[in-house]
Write a protein that holds these residues in place. Structure first.
Motif, PDB file in Angstrom:
ATOM      1  N   LEU A 134       0.866  -1.045   0.069  1.00  0.00           N
ATOM      2  CA  LEU A 134      -0.105   0.005  -0.040  1.00  0.00           C
ATOM      3  C   LEU A 134       0.772   1.213  -0.049  1.00  0.00           C
ATOM      4  O   LEU A 134       0.597   2.324  -0.758  1.00  0.00           O
ATOM      5  N   ALA A 135       1.937   1.319   0.720  1.00  0.00           N
ATOM      6  CA  ALA A 135       2.941   2.432   0.641  1.00  0.00           C
ATOM      7  C   ALA A 135       3.500   2.570  -0.495  1.00  0.00           C
ATOM      8  O   ALA A 135       3.852   3.757  -0.818  1.00  0.00           O
ATOM      9  N   ASN A 136       3.976   1.561  -1.185  1.00  0.00           N
ATOM     10  CA  ASN A 136       4.366   1.601  -2.422  1.00  0.00           C
ATOM     11  C   ASN A 136       3.621   2.135  -3.754  1.00  0.00           C
ATOM     12  O   ASN A 136       3.893   3.089  -4.271  1.00  0.00           O
ATOM     13  N   ALA A 137       2.519   1.564  -3.475  1.00  0.00           N
ATOM     14  CA  ALA A 137       1.469   2.194  -4.423  1.00  0.00           C
ATOM     15  C   ALA A 137       1.192   3.674  -3.974  1.00  0.00           C
ATOM     16  O   ALA A 137       1.057   4.433  -5.040  1.00  0.00           O
ATOM     17  N   ALA A 138       1.157   4.029  -2.770  1.00  0.00           N
ATOM     18  CA  ALA A 138       0.827   5.383  -2.641  1.00  0.00           C
ATOM     19  C   ALA A 138       1.960   6.491  -3.088  1.00  0.00           C
ATOM     20  O   ALA A 138       1.709   7.381  -3.797  1.00  0.00           O
ATOM     21  N   ARG A 139       3.079   5.872  -2.935  1.00  0.00           N
ATOM     22  CA  ARG A 139       4.519   6.609  -3.243  1.00  0.00           C
ATOM     23  C   ARG A 139       4.357   6.551  -4.801  1.00  0.00           C
ATOM     24  O   ARG A 139       4.556   7.621  -5.634  1.00  0.00           O
ATOM     25  N   GLY A 140       3.937   5.564  -5.611  1.00  0.00           N
ATOM     26  CA  GLY A 140       3.710   5.715  -7.111  1.00  0.00           C
ATOM     27  C   GLY A 140       2.617   6.405  -7.489  1.00  0.00           C
ATOM     28  O   GLY A 140       2.717   7.062  -8.353  1.00  0.00           O
ATOM     29  N   ALA A 141       1.520   6.466  -6.890  1.00  0.00           N
ATOM     30  CA  ALA A 141       0.409   7.384  -7.213  1.00  0.00           C
ATOM     31  C   ALA A 141       0.963   9.006  -7.153  1.00  0.00           C
ATOM     32  O   ALA A 141       0.607   9.870  -8.048  1.00  0.00           O
ATOM     33  N   HIS A 146       3.243   9.687  -9.897  1.00  0.00           N
ATOM     34  CA  HIS A 146       2.267   9.851 -11.066  1.00  0.00           C
ATOM     35  C   HIS A 146       1.479  11.323 -11.169  1.00  0.00           C
ATOM     36  O   HIS A 146       1.663  11.848 -12.201  1.00  0.00           O
ATOM     37  N   SER A 147       1.156  11.421  -9.920  1.00  0.00           N
ATOM     38  CA  SER A 147       0.571  12.919  -9.984  1.00  0.00           C
ATOM     39  C   SER A 147       1.412  14.004 -10.147  1.00  0.00           C
ATOM     40  O   SER A 147       0.950  14.961 -10.776  1.00  0.00           O
ATOM     41  N   ALA A 148       2.503  13.961  -9.756  1.00  0.00           N
ATOM     42  CA  ALA A 148       3.515  15.110  -9.586  1.00  0.00           C
ATOM     43  C   ALA A 148       4.142  15.102 -11.173  1.00  0.00           C
ATOM     44  O   ALA A 148       4.030  16.118 -11.766  1.00  0.00           O
ATOM     45  N   LEU A 149       3.972  13.912 -11.799  1.00  0.00           N
ATOM     46  CA  LEU A 149       4.414  13.893 -13.176  1.00  0.00           C
ATOM     47  C   LEU A 149       3.519  14.539 -14.152  1.00  0.00           C
ATOM     48  O   LEU A 149       3.706  15.064 -15.005  1.00  0.00           O
ATOM     49  N   THR A 150       2.143  14.113 -13.970  1.00  0.00           N
ATOM     50  CA  THR A 150       1.193  14.684 -14.570  1.00  0.00           C
ATOM     51  C   THR A 150       1.020  16.043 -14.490  1.00  0.00           C
ATOM     52  O   THR A 150       0.823  16.680 -15.468  1.00  0.00           O
TER      53      THR A 150
END
Length: 176
Positions: free
Chosen positions: A76-83, A86-90
């Motif tokens: 879950l922590a890895n998914a949150a970091r990935g999200a 992703h949000s920052a890059l978007t």
């Protein structure tokens, strides 16, 4: 020293752990994500880790449960970091695109887009790759996963159809 379990023992242990904990883990994820399908994906990842590292999962059921929830928390922590990445890059991409000058779209451009939309998708994508994106016909064929001869035939048919459609659009626009 940790003793290795046989494959069938390990598989049986994993199956028991799944049956005993999957519903609770799914609920755990479901309460922490906004998209329900993400919970199922995270559950799947959790049991992929358990499958790969099954020799590390404790044998005792309550300890196995705690181990699985620890794995779930890290996933879950890895998914949150990935999200977050992703949000920052978007956001950066959005800012970059907003800074670009806007393209003026005139009636002729709209006619061309309408004509491209009117021909079959496999032909219109080929034309877009060649004329808009600057690929050669063989390169476009490779991108689309078709032979060069197929691409040449589709491209020729597309040109004929586009010429007819654009002629019709020109006539319609000039007719009172």
């Amino acid at each position: 020293m940790m003793r290795r379990r046989s494959r069938s023992t390990r598989q049986a242990h994993l199956e028991r752990a799944y049956e005993a904990n999957a519903a609770d883990l799914l609920s755990y994820f479901g309460r922490r994500v906004t998209i329900p399908a993400d919970a199922a994906d995270l559950l799947s990842e959790t049991f992929m880790v358990a499958w790969r590292r099954g020799d590390r999962m404790p044998v005792e059921s309550e300890q196995a449960r705690m181990w699985l929830f620890g794995v779930a928390r890290r996933i879950l922590a890895n998914a949150a970091r990935g999200a977050a990445r992703h949000s920052a890059l978007t956001g950066k991409l959005r800012e970059h695109l907003q800074a670009l000058p806007t393209e003026h779209v005139d009636a002729e451009t709209l006619d061309i887009r309408a004509a491209l939309d009117a021909i079959p998708d496999d032909q219109s994508e080929l034309v877009r790759l060649v004329l808009w994106d600057g690929f050669t016909l063989p390169e476009a064929a490779t991108i689309l996963g078709i032979s060069e001869s197929t691409a040449r035939g589709r491209y020729q048919r597309a040109r004929i159809q586009l010429r007819e459609l654009l002629h019709e659009h020109q006539y319609e626009r000039n007719t009172p």
